[in-house]
Write a protein that holds these residues in place. Structure first.
Motif, short mmCIF file in Angstrom:
data_model
loop_
_atom_site.label_atom_id
_atom_site.label_comp_id
_atom_site.label_asym_id
_atom_site.label_seq_id
_atom_site.Cartn_x
_atom_site.Cartn_y
_atom_site.Cartn_z
N MET A 1 -9.04 -10.86 -9.37
CA MET A 1 -8.59 -10.16 -10.51
C MET A 1 -9.42 -9.24 -10.97
O MET A 1 -10.52 -9.01 -11.72
CB MET A 1 -8.48 -11.44 -11.57
N THR A 2 -9.09 -7.66 -10.52
CA THR A 2 -9.82 -6.53 -11.07
C THR A 2 -9.79 -6.40 -12.43
O THR A 2 -10.68 -5.68 -12.95
CB THR A 2 -9.70 -5.40 -9.99
N LYS A 3 -9.05 -6.88 -13.02
CA LYS A 3 -8.90 -6.54 -14.64
C LYS A 3 -10.27 -7.30 -15.17
O LYS A 3 -10.76 -6.69 -16.53
CB LYS A 3 -7.74 -7.36 -15.45
N PHE A 74 -5.97 -3.87 -0.07
CA PHE A 74 -6.62 -4.27 -1.08
C PHE A 74 -6.10 -3.69 -2.28
O PHE A 74 -5.12 -2.88 -2.31
CB PHE A 74 -8.07 -3.49 -0.84
N GLN A 75 -6.56 -4.10 -3.54
CA GLN A 75 -5.90 -3.57 -4.95
C GLN A 75 -6.82 -2.78 -5.62
O GLN A 75 -8.16 -2.89 -5.42
CB GLN A 75 -5.75 -4.91 -5.71
N SER A 76 -6.32 -1.70 -6.33
CA SER A 76 -6.94 -0.68 -6.96
C SER A 76 -6.49 -0.30 -8.04
O SER A 76 -5.07 -0.39 -8.09
CB SER A 76 -7.33 0.54 -6.02
N ASN A 77 -7.08 0.15 -9.11
CA ASN A 77 -6.62 0.67 -10.22
C ASN A 77 -7.15 2.14 -10.42
O ASN A 77 -7.12 2.76 -11.56
CB ASN A 77 -6.82 -0.07 -11.48
N ASN A 78 -7.33 2.61 -9.19
CA ASN A 78 -8.20 4.00 -9.30
C ASN A 78 -7.31 5.14 -9.91
O ASN A 78 -6.18 5.35 -9.33
CB ASN A 78 -8.56 4.46 -8.00
N LYS A 79 -7.49 5.64 -11.21
CA LYS A 79 -6.66 6.70 -11.78
C LYS A 79 -6.20 7.88 -10.93
O LYS A 79 -5.30 8.48 -10.99
CB LYS A 79 -7.12 7.03 -13.10
N ASN A 80 -7.22 8.22 -10.07
CA ASN A 80 -7.11 9.27 -9.44
C ASN A 80 -5.90 9.14 -8.01
O ASN A 80 -5.54 10.21 -7.30
CB ASN A 80 -8.38 9.91 -8.74
N TRP A 81 -5.58 7.94 -7.88
CA TRP A 81 -4.59 7.66 -6.99
C TRP A 81 -3.15 7.49 -7.50
O TRP A 81 -2.54 6.79 -7.03
CB TRP A 81 -5.05 6.32 -6.10
N ASN A 82 -3.07 7.77 -8.85
CA ASN A 82 -1.73 7.95 -9.37
C ASN A 82 -1.26 6.56 -10.12
O ASN A 82 -0.02 6.16 -9.76
CB ASN A 82 -0.69 8.60 -8.75
N VAL A 83 -2.23 5.63 -10.27
CA VAL A 83 -1.64 4.21 -10.87
C VAL A 83 -2.39 4.08 -12.04
O VAL A 83 -3.49 4.72 -12.25
CB VAL A 83 -2.17 3.15 -9.79
N CYS A 85 -2.40 0.61 -13.43
CA CYS A 85 -3.15 -0.68 -13.15
C CYS A 85 -3.14 -1.12 -11.81
O CYS A 85 -2.44 -0.37 -10.95
CB CYS A 85 -2.38 -1.53 -14.27
N ASP A 86 -3.63 -2.02 -11.59
CA ASP A 86 -3.84 -2.73 -10.13
C ASP A 86 -2.54 -2.52 -9.20
O ASP A 86 -1.39 -3.08 -9.45
CB ASP A 86 -4.23 -4.00 -10.09
N GLN A 87 -2.72 -1.93 -8.23
CA GLN A 87 -1.62 -1.77 -7.13
C GLN A 87 -2.04 -1.98 -5.70
O GLN A 87 -3.33 -2.10 -5.40
CB GLN A 87 -0.81 -0.48 -7.08
N MET A 88 -1.55 -2.30 -4.72
CA MET A 88 -1.81 -2.58 -3.45
C MET A 88 -2.02 -1.34 -2.43
O MET A 88 -1.00 -0.53 -2.42
CB MET A 88 -1.08 -3.69 -2.58
N THR A 112 -0.15 -5.88 -9.84
CA THR A 112 -0.04 -6.45 -8.79
C THR A 112 -1.57 -7.25 -8.70
O THR A 112 -2.63 -6.83 -9.21
CB THR A 112 0.39 -5.89 -7.42
N THR A 113 -1.63 -8.40 -7.75
CA THR A 113 -2.73 -8.85 -7.49
C THR A 113 -2.62 -9.64 -6.05
O THR A 113 -1.48 -10.02 -5.69
CB THR A 113 -3.01 -9.84 -8.58
#
Length: 368
Positions: A1-3, A74-83, A85-88, A112-113
């Motif tokens: 749960m990266t949140k 893996f899941q990430s919310n990296n804003k530089n990857w155009n997301v 909140c968490d995506q796979m 996603t999680t």
């Protein structure tokens, strides 16, 4: 749960200083000469032969290996990857993502999680809220001064191919269905659900059939993983005992929330029998994963912390003996996952983030 990671990292940023890079360098003598080990390895981290940083920004977590150990989801919310909140995301072993973006293999909708490979290495499972709303759901992180995790009732579990196409929906019950992982035997999925009115563990076949409830005590049971031979399950749990604790737990759950600050590890057979508490350390003990031998558990804990941090990785025998500290971070290490061949460990850490809030993925070469 990266949140949870964003709040934790912020607390660390406020209350602690940057890691001293000198502390990350471990001099060793080899035939009289001084050899400097990998600068990402902290002093005392003797189980790490080498270590490699994979991501360089955002919150990145829950990295799980394909059955052939050739890829990781893996899941990430990296804003530089155009997301937002968490995506796979998918990576091939050997890749890093400092200057490029990995392919996203979730829909990009909702949150996603907990993704995990299926045995064919061509499909993944993961939980997503996108059927409830295509927007990212709100993420409350504090209530009445306490840390909380949202338990979204729009989470359901899906199967997708590696191009991101959803090919099957495995759950459609009302309430939270998430945190799925697959047995190394390739026959069962274990997941957490609120379908009974509480957060319990369930197992099902890979196609979603033969759903069986395997825990039934009040409290949050989650983050479950099978042993290498598929006969046991390890998981984290918050088990309220007093009348006050029970009321607080039920009141939060009624709002779709849980408090993750008081959790211990439990172990049972794959059918839920022979359930027993493994740790009694206090604070938060979570993200457990079986050592390749099946005789030890690697997990994250802040039981030695006075102010809620740091979180470090620890090993413990499945009989609860021989507790050993594995990492020596001043911030956050969690989500440890061994490769299927037992040679490597993927985990998330705040190390080497310049004292900021980013939680990145690392892969360490493991040595016993």
């Amino acid at each position: 749960m990266t949140k949870y990671l964003s709040l934790l990292a912020l607390i660390i940023l406020v209350f602690s200083c940057k890691n001293d890079t000198k502390k990350q360098i471990t001099p060793e003598k080899d035939n009289g000469a001084v050899v400097i080990k990998d600068s990402l390895i902290f002093s005392g981290e003797n189980h790490f032969k080498s270590i490699k940083q994979i991501t360089f920004g955002g919150d990145n977590a829950e990295a799980y290996w394909s059955f052939d150990d050739k890829q990781i989801v893996f899941q990430s919310n990296n804003k530089n990857w155009n997301v937002n909140c968490d995506q796979m995301f998918l990576m091939n072993i050997g890749e890093t993502f400092k200057d490029k973006i990995p392919p996203m293999i979730s829909t990009g909708k909702g949150r996603t999680t907990c993704s995990y490979f299926l045995p064919d290495n061509k499909h993944i499972i993961y939980a997503s809220t996108h059927l409830g709303d295509e927007k990212c759901p709100d993420t409350p992180l504090r209530k009445n001064g306490k840390y909380i995790w949202p338990v979204y009732d729009t989470f359901d579990i899906f199967v997708a191919d590696l191009e991101g196409n959803i090919v099957k929906q495995l759950t459609n019950e009302k309430g939270y269905d998430a945190e799925p992982t697959v047995s190394p035997k390739g026959d069962k999925i274990v997941f957490t659900s609120t379908r009974s009115g509480d957060l319990e563990l369930y197992t099902m076949n890979l196609d979603g059939s033969d759903v069986k409830q395997i825990t039934d005590e009040l409290g949050y049971d989650g983050g479950a993983f099978f042993s290498p031979d598929g006969t046991k399950i390890i998981f984290r749990s918050s088990r309220p005992k007093t009348e006050k604790e029970i009321k607080e737990y039920k009141d939060l759950l009624a709002e779709g929330l849980v408090e993750p600050t008081d959790m211990e590890l439990y172990i049972c057979n794959a059918d839920g029998s022979d359930l027993r508490q493994l740790t009694d350390l206090g604070n938060a003990n979570w993200s457990p994963f079986f050592h390749p031998s099946g005789e030890k558990i690697l997990f994250s804990s802040n039981f030695e912390a006075e102010r809620g941090f740091p979180f470090n990785l620890y090993l413990i025998d499945i009989d609860g003996k021989n507790l050993e500290r594995v990492t020596h971070s001043e911030t956050f290490d969690a989500f440890p996952v061994f490769s299927n061949d037992g040679k490597y460990l993927a985990f998330s850490s705040n190390r080497n983030n310049g004292g900021g809030r980013d939680t990145n993925l690392f892969i360490a070469e493991w040595q016993d």
